[in-house]
Design a protein around this motif. Structure first.
Motif, PDB file in Angstrom:
ATOM      1  N   ASP A  17     -16.618 -20.724   2.371  1.00  0.00           N
ATOM      2  CA  ASP A  17     -15.326 -21.253   1.928  1.00  0.00           C
ATOM      3  C   ASP A  17     -14.954 -20.790   0.524  1.00  0.00           C
ATOM      4  O   ASP A  17     -13.788 -20.481   0.262  1.00  0.00           O
ATOM      5  CB  ASP A  17     -15.329 -22.790   1.974  1.00  0.00           C
ATOM      6  CG  ASP A  17     -15.393 -23.334   3.384  1.00  0.00           C
ATOM      7  OD1 ASP A  17     -14.779 -22.729   4.286  1.00  0.00           O
ATOM      8  OD2 ASP A  17     -16.064 -24.369   3.587  1.00  0.00           O
ATOM      9  N   LYS A  61     -12.608 -33.100   3.872  1.00  0.00           N
ATOM     10  CA  LYS A  61     -14.041 -33.244   4.088  1.00  0.00           C
ATOM     11  C   LYS A  61     -14.744 -33.402   2.740  1.00  0.00           C
ATOM     12  O   LYS A  61     -14.322 -32.813   1.750  1.00  0.00           O
ATOM     13  CB  LYS A  61     -14.611 -32.041   4.830  1.00  0.00           C
ATOM     14  CG  LYS A  61     -14.072 -31.836   6.245  1.00  0.00           C
ATOM     15  CD  LYS A  61     -14.812 -30.738   6.980  1.00  0.00           C
ATOM     16  CE  LYS A  61     -14.693 -29.389   6.305  1.00  0.00           C
ATOM     17  NZ  LYS A  61     -15.318 -28.304   7.109  1.00  0.00           N
ATOM     18  N   LYS A 113      -7.522 -29.572  -2.811  1.00  0.00           N
ATOM     19  CA  LYS A 113      -7.146 -28.388  -2.062  1.00  0.00           C
ATOM     20  C   LYS A 113      -8.228 -27.330  -2.253  1.00  0.00           C
ATOM     21  O   LYS A 113      -8.702 -27.113  -3.371  1.00  0.00           O
ATOM     22  CB  LYS A 113      -5.802 -27.828  -2.536  1.00  0.00           C
ATOM     23  CG  LYS A 113      -4.600 -28.685  -2.170  1.00  0.00           C
ATOM     24  CD  LYS A 113      -3.310 -28.022  -2.642  1.00  0.00           C
ATOM     25  CE  LYS A 113      -2.097 -28.869  -2.270  1.00  0.00           C
ATOM     26  NZ  LYS A 113      -0.824 -28.233  -2.739  1.00  0.00           N
ATOM     27  N   VAL A 114      -8.620 -26.692  -1.171  1.00  0.00           N
ATOM     28  CA  VAL A 114      -9.570 -25.587  -1.212  1.00  0.00           C
ATOM     29  C   VAL A 114      -8.845 -24.336  -0.753  1.00  0.00           C
ATOM     30  O   VAL A 114      -8.291 -24.295   0.356  1.00  0.00           O
ATOM     31  CB  VAL A 114     -10.794 -25.863  -0.331  1.00  0.00           C
ATOM     32  CG1 VAL A 114     -11.720 -24.647  -0.302  1.00  0.00           C
ATOM     33  CG2 VAL A 114     -11.552 -27.088  -0.839  1.00  0.00           C
ATOM     34  N   TRP A 157      -7.714 -30.543   1.709  1.00  0.00           N
ATOM     35  CA  TRP A 157      -9.124 -30.640   2.149  1.00  0.00           C
ATOM     36  C   TRP A 157      -9.495 -32.114   2.253  1.00  0.00           C
ATOM     37  O   TRP A 157      -9.340 -32.859   1.289  1.00  0.00           O
ATOM     38  CB  TRP A 157     -10.022 -29.942   1.140  1.00  0.00           C
ATOM     39  CG  TRP A 157     -11.384 -29.591   1.665  1.00  0.00           C
ATOM     40  CD1 TRP A 157     -12.534 -30.307   1.526  1.00  0.00           C
ATOM     41  CD2 TRP A 157     -11.731 -28.424   2.414  1.00  0.00           C
ATOM     42  NE1 TRP A 157     -13.593 -29.660   2.132  1.00  0.00           N
ATOM     43  CE2 TRP A 157     -13.117 -28.495   2.696  1.00  0.00           C
ATOM     44  CE3 TRP A 157     -10.998 -27.324   2.883  1.00  0.00           C
ATOM     45  CZ2 TRP A 157     -13.781 -27.500   3.418  1.00  0.00           C
ATOM     46  CZ3 TRP A 157     -11.666 -26.345   3.595  1.00  0.00           C
ATOM     47  CH2 TRP A 157     -13.041 -26.430   3.856  1.00  0.00           C
ATOM     48  N   LEU A 203     -18.187 -28.650   1.821  1.00  0.00           N
ATOM     49  CA  LEU A 203     -17.678 -27.346   2.228  1.00  0.00           C
ATOM     50  C   LEU A 203     -18.857 -26.408   2.426  1.00  0.00           C
ATOM     51  O   LEU A 203     -20.010 -26.788   2.240  1.00  0.00           O
ATOM     52  CB  LEU A 203     -16.670 -26.801   1.221  1.00  0.00           C
ATOM     53  CG  LEU A 203     -16.961 -26.867  -0.285  1.00  0.00           C
ATOM     54  CD1 LEU A 203     -18.040 -25.900  -0.715  1.00  0.00           C
ATOM     55  CD2 LEU A 203     -15.688 -26.593  -1.074  1.00  0.00           C
TER      56      LEU A 203
END
Length: 775
Positions: A743, A736, A728-729, A734, A739
């Motif tokens: 972000d 990908k 998790k971002v 998340w 980043l």
């Protein structure tokens, strides 16, 4: 355990107080945590790491440490674990290769009746040296104990002679430099100097020196020294002839000057300041930074406090593993010794801009180091960018390397272009004049630098001082012929440099230039021979002439200054132009073949000439990105595996704990990024994701912003359960494998990893950008 919870608790308390209260509490917490206890200053000082173990402030002009002489081995940063002391000098580089630089402004304690002091005198070592952040201790074979401490522009020596010694002497030899025994014509030279004993007993000196790794012409350093007790005798010398006037001067490289001070006291200290500007400034520096009443222990403590507050406290973790804590804080320490902040000490021109020198070198640093410097030292970083541009204003070109206020040597491309582009795309503005910055970059891209006189004997075809020496071919043909040395590797660099110009031109709305440099950034393709084969794979960056490609052996064709490839093979350089990675993957045969090629890079025995080794070269910077390229085919699990294996097997805090030259902290920043769980793509806003080592890491981004990276399911040390299961971002799932700056860095953020023992296909989103590849 480091008290990271205190930071979070403090933040919770501070919201109900005022800003002044918060500042005082933060200072108190930082002061209570001695991160410097985890720093091993002898890490990487042997087996080619060349780390500097002496004393210095962050980015300080003074780097005070021992100079060891052995006629078989160059002491690049002054230190060797063997040999004899030739002095304890104020100026050193950090972790460099090539050839030694500096070793100037030295003192040497000697016992007995010294009749010929200026005779390259040396003295043995009695026991192994000791050191910690801000403190260094050595003992000579005469049983004289030497202790060292430093500020930004001055240093302090504390001496303890055996009480029974007759003749307690301190030698100041102005001709002292670090020599080189490599036989490459890069040994430093002494060209004359002055030494004056003043009426109150302090001395003032200056020395003129030249050459070293960057082949610089004459430069002058000034010094001013005081002892805390009166000498029983103090004599100036010219070529071992005592001067009754107390002054000595020479404009000859063969006539040394210096002084000998003799004391009756067994213990005493010396304070010395240096300056690039004048003797008066050197005296002002020492008296401002180490006044006569200053205790040695206070200088040591102040330096330790500076490292804790300005550098080491920028990264905190919850780990209790002392080995990992040592590697973390030791790496942070060594990456912040250079560049040298010489603001106010620029002898070349007057300017209101900051001035940084000892840039060794951006060819080494642009891939990892400058990106991390931006994150943990944003004020220093902006000053550094402004300084690079100011060097162009007054010296004519951006430096790829710089030492003793002189550009040189350029190993590949004009890599300051990459550094400026990285700052620009990540929003560095402040007081940076980007119109001038782009003009400086454009000169690199369009104007061939004149060759030096005499030319560099290791690469006489073009300038190695600055700019792009092989630019005539690049502009005329879109590739580089063997007319120029390092043609193939320079082509890889020049393409990257041109992409950097594209990035800044685009941001400045210069669309015509942007289109031109984007097209030029693809010119690495003109060196791509699809028929070149190696180990069952086809397609490599190769040298070429006007009509044909030139065959090489991609696993064994690494070279040096006069060769087609510089310090890496064509196998390595073929992965280099990361801005056009989608095209590289395509031309290497697509995702599956690209994957196999990367696996072969790390396979034991893949190189037939070294069946016990692997193709991946951990000792030099061109391969820094290679373990992370799996992300471009959505296999970050393999990026984790390969990069973690390199980090955990080749990086330790031992004296031989680096795989190659530190190169001003380049190696240390690579392993720091591995701990963080990201890899920066310089010149873009992209960061490739792998996995972090720690359960919780907090990076202070300044101005009240933090990046907090947590992981659950791992062992908290990065040894087991290293694979990302989910991420998790900023609280959002998340998918990908990359980043962007905005972000998590622009305003702070969070990354929450769940780790496990086996790889899973968590990265299902779009691939990392490949902005030079046509769509």
């Amino acid at each position: 355990m480091l008290p990271q919870k205190s930071w979070h608790d403090l933040a919770g308390v501070a919201v109900i107080g005022d800003q002044e209260r918060l500042s005082l509490l933060v200072i108190k917490v930082v002061a209570e945590v001695d991160y410097s206890q985890y720093v091993n200053v002898f890490t990487g000082t042997q087996s080619g790491g060349n780390d500097f173990p002496g004393v210095a402030r962050p980015f300080g002009m003074v780097k005070l440490g021992p100079d060891l002489l052995n006629t078989r081995t160059d002491s690049y940063s002054g230190y060797l674990s063997f040999g004899k002391f030739s002095g304890f000098s104020m100026m050193h580089e950090q972790g460099t290769g090539g050839a030694p630089k500096y070793g100037t402004v030295a003192q040497l304690p000697l016992v007995g009746n010294i009749t010929t002091p200026l005779s390259s005198t040396t003295v043995g070592r009695a026991v192994a040296d000791q050191g910690s952040v801000g403190y260094y201790k050595a003992q000579t074979s005469d049983d004289v104990v030497v202790e060292l401490a430093a500020t930004a522009h001055a240093g302090m020596y504390q001496y303890a002679f055996p009480t029974s010694s007759t003749g307690k002497n301190i030698l100041i030899d102005v001709s002292h430099v670090l020599p080189s025994f490599r036989g490459q014509g890069l040994g430093q030279g002494y060209a004359g100097g002055e030494f004056n004993i003043m009426p109150d007993g302090h001395y003032e000196a200056s020395g003129i020196y030249n050459n070293g790794w960057n082949r610089s012409p004459d430069w002058t350093i000034y010094s001013c020294g005081y002892f805390n007790t009166t000498a029983s005798s103090a004599t100036a010398y010219i070529n071992n002839v005592a001067q009754t006037t107390g002054s000595a001067s020479s404009n000859s490289s063969t006539v040394p000057v210096g002084g000998l001070f003799t004391f009756t006291n067994a213990t005493f200290s010396s304070r010395v300041g240096i300056s690039w500007v004048s003797k008066a400034q050197a005296c002002e520096n020492v008296n401002n930074e180490i006044p006569s009443w200053t205790k040695f222990s206070k200088v040591v403590q102040n330096t330790k406090d500076a490292w804790n507050s300005e550098v080491l406290s920028k990264v905190t973790v919850t780990s209790t593993n002392t080995s990992n804590l040592a590697l973390l804080y030791t790496s942070l320490y060594f990456m912040n010794l250079l560049p040298t902040n010489q603001t106010g000490e620029n002898p070349g021109w007057k300017s209101p801009e900051p001035y940084y020198s000892d840039i060794f070198t951006l060819w080494d640093l642009f891939r990892c180091s400058t990106a991390l410097l931006h994150i943990i030292q944003p004020v220093v970083y902006e000053e550094y960018i402004r300084s690079l541009i100011d060097i162009w204003r007054f010296d004519g070109y951006l430096p790829d390397a710089r030492s003793s206020n002189y550009n040189g040597r350029t190993q590949g491309g004009s890599n300051a272009d990459n550094v400026l582009a990285d700052a620009f795309v990540k929003g560095v503005r402040g007081e940076v004049n980007w119109i001038d910055g782009y003009a400086a970059m454009r000169k690199d891209a369009e104007v061939t630098p004149p060759n030096t006189i005499p030319p560099d004997p290791m690469a006489p075809d073009s300038s190695t001082k600055e700019g792009r020496g092989a630019l005539p071919d690049w502009l005329q043909y879109g590739f580089i012929t063997p007319t120029f040395s390092r043609a193939a590797s320079r082509a890889v660099d020049y393409a990257y440099n041109d992409f950097s110009l594209y990035q800044v031109a685009s941001g400045l709305q210069n669309h015509e230039d942007a289109a031109k440099y984007l097209n030029r950034s693809r010119n690495w393709r003109n060196h791509w021979n699809p028929a070149q084969q190696s180990l069952g794979f086809s397609g490599f960056i190769v040298p070429r002439n006007l009509t044909s490609f030139i065959a090489t052996d991609p696993v064994n064709d690494d070279g040096y200054w006069g060769d087609p490839y510089y310090e890496a093979t064509s196998w390595d350089y073929s992965f280099g132009d990361i801005h056009d990675m989608a095209k590289l993957v395509e031309w290497m045969g697509g995702n599956d073949t690209f994957y196999s090629r990367l696996e072969t890079t790390f396979a034991v025995g893949a190189n037939p000439s070294n069946p016990t080794g692997i193709l991946f070269d951990s000792t030099n910077e061109p391969t820094f990105n290679v373990p992370y390229l799996y992300n471009y085919i959505n296999r970050p699990d393999r990026s984790v595996y390969q990069s973690r294996h390199v980090a955990k097997t080749l990086y330790t805090t031992a004296v031989n704990g680096l795989p190659g030259n530190s190169d001003a902290g380049a190696m240390q920043t690579w392993v720091l990024w591995n701990m963080i769980g990201l890899y920066p793509v310089t010149g873009q806003t992209t960061f490739l994701i792998h996995s972090p080592w720690y359960e919780c890491m907090t990076i202070d981004l300044s101005n009240g912003k933090n990046l907090v990276i947590t992981s659950s399911g791992g062992d908290g040390n990065g040894d087991t359960n290293i694979y990302v299961q989910s991420l998790k971002v900023n609280g959002r799932p998340w998918v990908k494998s990359w980043l962007e700056w905005d972000d998590i860095f622009a305003n702070g953020g969070t990354m929450e990893f769940v780790l496990g023992p086996d790889p899973v296909l968590w990265a299902t989103g779009e691939l990392p950008p490949s902005p030079a590849t046509e769509t």
